[in-house]
Design a protein around this motif. Structure first.
Motif, PDB file in Angstrom:
ATOM      1  N   THR A 229      13.211   9.551  39.592  1.00  0.00           N
ATOM      2  CA  THR A 229      12.897   8.126  39.478  1.00  0.00           C
ATOM      3  C   THR A 229      13.242   7.395  40.782  1.00  0.00           C
ATOM      4  O   THR A 229      13.684   8.013  41.757  1.00  0.00           O
ATOM      5  CB  THR A 229      13.684   7.499  38.326  1.00  0.00           C
ATOM      6  OG1 THR A 229      15.085   7.501  38.661  1.00  0.00           O
ATOM      7  CG2 THR A 229      13.492   8.294  37.038  1.00  0.00           C
ATOM      8  N   SER A 230      13.079   6.083  40.768  1.00  0.00           N
ATOM      9  CA  SER A 230      13.419   5.293  41.957  1.00  0.00           C
ATOM     10  C   SER A 230      14.885   5.429  42.327  1.00  0.00           C
ATOM     11  O   SER A 230      15.243   5.361  43.510  1.00  0.00           O
ATOM     12  CB  SER A 230      13.077   3.820  41.707  1.00  0.00           C
ATOM     13  OG  SER A 230      11.688   3.649  41.516  1.00  0.00           O
ATOM     14  N   ALA A 231      15.738   5.651  41.342  1.00  0.00           N
ATOM     15  CA  ALA A 231      17.173   5.804  41.613  1.00  0.00           C
ATOM     16  C   ALA A 231      17.495   7.147  42.259  1.00  0.00           C
ATOM     17  O   ALA A 231      18.612   7.349  42.736  1.00  0.00           O
ATOM     18  CB  ALA A 231      17.957   5.656  40.315  1.00  0.00           C
ATOM     19  N   ASP A 232      16.528   8.048  42.300  1.00  0.00           N
ATOM     20  CA  ASP A 232      16.762   9.403  42.816  1.00  0.00           C
ATOM     21  C   ASP A 232      16.161   9.635  44.191  1.00  0.00           C
ATOM     22  O   ASP A 232      16.023  10.789  44.615  1.00  0.00           O
ATOM     23  CB  ASP A 232      16.169  10.443  41.850  1.00  0.00           C
ATOM     24  CG  ASP A 232      16.756  10.365  40.462  1.00  0.00           C
ATOM     25  OD1 ASP A 232      17.979  10.250  40.343  1.00  0.00           O
ATOM     26  OD2 ASP A 232      15.969  10.420  39.484  1.00  0.00           O
ATOM     27  N   ARG A 233      15.796   8.586  44.898  1.00  0.00           N
ATOM     28  CA  ARG A 233      15.069   8.776  46.156  1.00  0.00           C
ATOM     29  C   ARG A 233      15.833   9.653  47.140  1.00  0.00           C
ATOM     30  O   ARG A 233      15.236  10.472  47.840  1.00  0.00           O
ATOM     31  CB  ARG A 233      14.770   7.417  46.792  1.00  0.00           C
ATOM     32  CG  ARG A 233      13.673   6.636  46.080  1.00  0.00           C
ATOM     33  CD  ARG A 233      13.179   5.476  46.918  1.00  0.00           C
ATOM     34  NE  ARG A 233      12.122   4.759  46.254  1.00  0.00           N
ATOM     35  CZ  ARG A 233      12.299   3.601  45.599  1.00  0.00           C
ATOM     36  NH1 ARG A 233      13.503   3.048  45.542  1.00  0.00           N
ATOM     37  NH2 ARG A 233      11.276   2.999  45.009  1.00  0.00           N
ATOM     38  N   ALA A 234      17.144   9.527  47.183  1.00  0.00           N
ATOM     39  CA  ALA A 234      17.936  10.320  48.126  1.00  0.00           C
ATOM     40  C   ALA A 234      17.942  11.800  47.771  1.00  0.00           C
ATOM     41  O   ALA A 234      18.177  12.651  48.633  1.00  0.00           O
ATOM     42  CB  ALA A 234      19.374   9.791  48.184  1.00  0.00           C
ATOM     43  N   ARG A 235      17.657  12.125  46.503  1.00  0.00           N
ATOM     44  CA  ARG A 235      17.701  13.514  46.044  1.00  0.00           C
ATOM     45  C   ARG A 235      16.333  14.004  45.587  1.00  0.00           C
ATOM     46  O   ARG A 235      16.226  15.044  44.932  1.00  0.00           O
ATOM     47  CB  ARG A 235      18.685  13.640  44.865  1.00  0.00           C
ATOM     48  CG  ARG A 235      20.111  13.292  45.194  1.00  0.00           C
ATOM     49  CD  ARG A 235      21.009  13.448  43.956  1.00  0.00           C
ATOM     50  NE  ARG A 235      20.888  14.774  43.368  1.00  0.00           N
ATOM     51  CZ  ARG A 235      20.412  15.004  42.139  1.00  0.00           C
ATOM     52  NH1 ARG A 235      19.982  13.998  41.386  1.00  0.00           N
ATOM     53  NH2 ARG A 235      20.346  16.240  41.665  1.00  0.00           N
ATOM     54  N   SER A 236      15.288  13.308  45.935  1.00  0.00           N
ATOM     55  CA  SER A 236      13.970  13.649  45.386  1.00  0.00           C
ATOM     56  C   SER A 236      13.534  15.062  45.761  1.00  0.00           C
ATOM     57  O   SER A 236      12.967  15.793  44.936  1.00  0.00           O
ATOM     58  CB  SER A 236      12.927  12.632  45.834  1.00  0.00           C
ATOM     59  OG  SER A 236      12.789  12.643  47.245  1.00  0.00           O
ATOM     60  N   ALA A 237      13.783  15.479  47.000  1.00  0.00           N
ATOM     61  CA  ALA A 237      13.387  16.825  47.418  1.00  0.00           C
ATOM     62  C   ALA A 237      14.156  17.884  46.638  1.00  0.00           C
ATOM     63  O   ALA A 237      13.584  18.900  46.215  1.00  0.00           O
ATOM     64  CB  ALA A 237      13.613  16.990  48.918  1.00  0.00           C
ATOM     65  N   GLU A 238      15.441  17.664  46.428  1.00  0.00           N
ATOM     66  CA  GLU A 238      16.268  18.604  45.670  1.00  0.00           C
ATOM     67  C   GLU A 238      15.801  18.693  44.219  1.00  0.00           C
ATOM     68  O   GLU A 238      15.702  19.789  43.637  1.00  0.00           O
ATOM     69  CB  GLU A 238      17.726  18.152  45.724  1.00  0.00           C
ATOM     70  CG  GLU A 238      18.676  18.975  44.885  1.00  0.00           C
ATOM     71  CD  GLU A 238      20.066  18.361  44.820  1.00  0.00           C
ATOM     72  OE1 GLU A 238      20.847  18.767  43.933  1.00  0.00           O
ATOM     73  OE2 GLU A 238      20.370  17.467  45.640  1.00  0.00           O
ATOM     74  N   ILE A 239      15.508  17.534  43.617  1.00  0.00           N
ATOM     75  CA  ILE A 239      15.047  17.503  42.217  1.00  0.00           C
ATOM     76  C   ILE A 239      13.719  18.227  42.086  1.00  0.00           C
ATOM     77  O   ILE A 239      13.506  19.017  41.159  1.00  0.00           O
ATOM     78  CB  ILE A 239      14.931  16.048  41.742  1.00  0.00           C
ATOM     79  CG1 ILE A 239      16.333  15.437  41.595  1.00  0.00           C
ATOM     80  CG2 ILE A 239      14.165  15.947  40.425  1.00  0.00           C
ATOM     81  CD1 ILE A 239      16.329  13.942  41.385  1.00  0.00           C
ATOM     82  N   SER A 240      12.810  17.994  43.020  1.00  0.00           N
ATOM     83  CA  SER A 240      11.510  18.644  42.984  1.00  0.00           C
ATOM     84  C   SER A 240      11.640  20.160  43.136  1.00  0.00           C
ATOM     85  O   SER A 240      10.996  20.930  42.403  1.00  0.00           O
ATOM     86  CB  SER A 240      10.619  18.085  44.100  1.00  0.00           C
ATOM     87  OG  SER A 240       9.378  18.748  44.147  1.00  0.00           O
ATOM     88  N   ALA A 241      12.472  20.611  44.067  1.00  0.00           N
ATOM     89  CA  ALA A 241      12.651  22.046  44.296  1.00  0.00           C
ATOM     90  C   ALA A 241      13.267  22.726  43.071  1.00  0.00           C
ATOM     91  O   ALA A 241      12.885  23.851  42.714  1.00  0.00           O
ATOM     92  CB  ALA A 241      13.520  22.275  45.526  1.00  0.00           C
ATOM     93  N   ASP A 242      14.209  22.063  42.428  1.00  0.00           N
ATOM     94  CA  ASP A 242      14.839  22.628  41.233  1.00  0.00           C
ATOM     95  C   ASP A 242      13.819  22.800  40.108  1.00  0.00           C
ATOM     96  O   ASP A 242      13.770  23.853  39.453  1.00  0.00           O
ATOM     97  CB  ASP A 242      15.982  21.721  40.781  1.00  0.00           C
ATOM     98  CG  ASP A 242      16.678  22.240  39.533  1.00  0.00           C
ATOM     99  OD1 ASP A 242      17.343  23.289  39.610  1.00  0.00           O
ATOM    100  OD2 ASP A 242      16.537  21.598  38.473  1.00  0.00           O
TER     101      ASP A 242
END
Length: 418
Positions: A229-242
């Motif tokens: 979500t918008s709150a996850d912008r700093a971790r978006s790449a990590e979330i997507s890879a997981d």
């Protein structure tokens, strides 16, 4: 029926994030067009959308870009692009009122237009939705939010823009009680707002060919380009890879156990995940990939439903992949990125067959799939009965829309099916 008080046909604008390839949004459009063309064939229909050229190509409907920036595009450099965006926000203050003077009715058909479950900038869609509602009402047009999705927006700007837009509607309904409750929690009076199913439940089922039975079931695996979500912008790449890694692992286990896989998507961005799955199986299971994996893009929700009609079980992430599977009474597991999918699974009495996308457990997913397969024959009749209820409910809503938008009554109906 002509517009009340005039002899000309009503001029209707369908407004939304349409023409960008999202199949769920187009399914809502398809359902609304079927209603309008069947019950109000004299109406002059246009679209105000995010992808007007693509929409005109697919539907042949006159279409206009929602914003000045969408109509003119980015500049040649980052600086000029940012300047165009700023200028566009100001230009839209004058452009939108002129645009919506053309219409008598503006319809926002379904979609998660009041949601913040994925990345969302207040100056993007929320601002455009609010400005449309202001412009249309100033022009004397009726505005309808029909079976829309919502959640509690925690960002103050999004909350204000969404509730302010909703207050300006002539008619509004929600696709589930969760969405209505979310708007109430944000301060909107929803006491007269009805709840009806997602508009896509009114679409006809595809014409089925005689099934070709395989030794093991075919699993429709619906993937998505998930970044949080918008709150996850700093971790978006990590979330997507997981997420991608777990989908790849699940696909490996499926082919190892003899299942066939049909990869399905709901947005052009999802093709990146399809490629990851396909490339991995081609490298790690080269002797199985051509026999047990099917990848075919779909250009419409109808094509997606045709693909899903040919599978036995469905495991999907995107909301409208889940919705389309349930519409076809396919035993389904939801990898949910929002409460809306959980609510829909509960309405179909399949709440035990879901997981959160944020804490996806592949071993549990395999266990759920085996349990779903074992119980499929008993689950499907209940799903068909629920689908019949949804279709009947939407027919009642279409009757209300005819009375409210094409008659003289401009009040929000008090009745609700749920």
């Amino acid at each position: 029926m002509s517009t009340a008080g005039t002899s000309r046909p009503p001029r209707i604008a369908i407004f939304g994030l349409l023409g960008s390839g999202n199949l769920g949004n187009h399914g809502s459009l398809d359902a609304m067009l079927r209603f309008l063309r069947a019950k109000h064939p004299e109406a002059e229909i246009s679209c105000v959308c995010s992808g007007p050229e693509e929409l005109e190509r697919q539907y042949g409907i006159p279409s206009t870009a929602i914003t000045w920036y969408q109509a003119h595009g980015p500049g040649r450099t980052r600086l000029t692009t940012n300047m165009r965006k700023v200028f566009g926000k100001v230009a839209d203050l004058f452009r939108m009122p002129r645009l919506f003077r053309r219409f008598d009715i503006v319809i926002v058909p379904g979609m998660g237009v009041l949601e913040t479950t994925l990345e969302l900038n207040p100056w993007g869609w929320p601002y455009a939705l609010f400005l449309m509602c202001v412009s249309a009402r100033l022009a004397g047009a009726k505005v309808a939010f029909v079976s829309v999705g919502a959640n509690v927006a925690h960002e103050r700007a999004n909350r204000w823009l969404f509730t302010s837009a909703a207050r300006l509607t002539t008619y509004r309904s929600y696709r589930d009680t969760y969405s209505r409750d979310a708007m109430r929690q944000m301060g909107l009076d929803t006491s007269q707002d009805p709840v009806y199913p997602d508009l896509a439940f009114s679409l006809p089922d595809p014409v089925l060919q005689p099934p070709v039975r395989a030794s093991r079931p075919t699993v429709g695996l619906g993937v998505m380009a998930y970044h949080g979500t918008s709150a996850d912008r700093a971790r978006s790449a990590e979330i997507s890879a997981d997420y991608r890694g777990k989908i790849v692992e699940f696909a490996r286990r499926l082919v190892d156990e003899g299942y066939r896989i049909r990869l399905v998507t709901g947005d052009p961005s999802d093709e990146a995940v399809v490629s990851v799955v396909y490339d991995d199986l081609r490298q790690t299971r080269p002797e199985l990939v051509e026999k047990r994996l099917v990848r075919e893009p779909a250009e419409s929700l109808g094509e997606l439903m045709q693909q899903l009609a040919e599978v036995d079980l469905v495991v999907a992430s995107r909301y409208h992949n889940v919705q389309a599977a349930l519409k076809l009474s396919k035993p389904t597991i939801s990898i949910s990125y929002g409460v809306k999918s959980d609510v829909l699974m509960g309405e179909m009495q399949l709440a035990e067959f879901r997981q959160s996308i944020r804490s996806l457990d592949v071993s549990l997913l395999m266990d759920q799939l085996r349990a779903l397969e074992a119980r499929a024959a008993g689950i499907e009749p209940a799903m068909r009965a629920r689908n019949a209820e949804f279709a009947a409910s939407l027919e009642r809503q279409f009757a209300v829309l005819s009375a409210t938008l094409f008659g003289s009554d401009t009040s929000v109906p008090a009745s609700s099916d749920q």
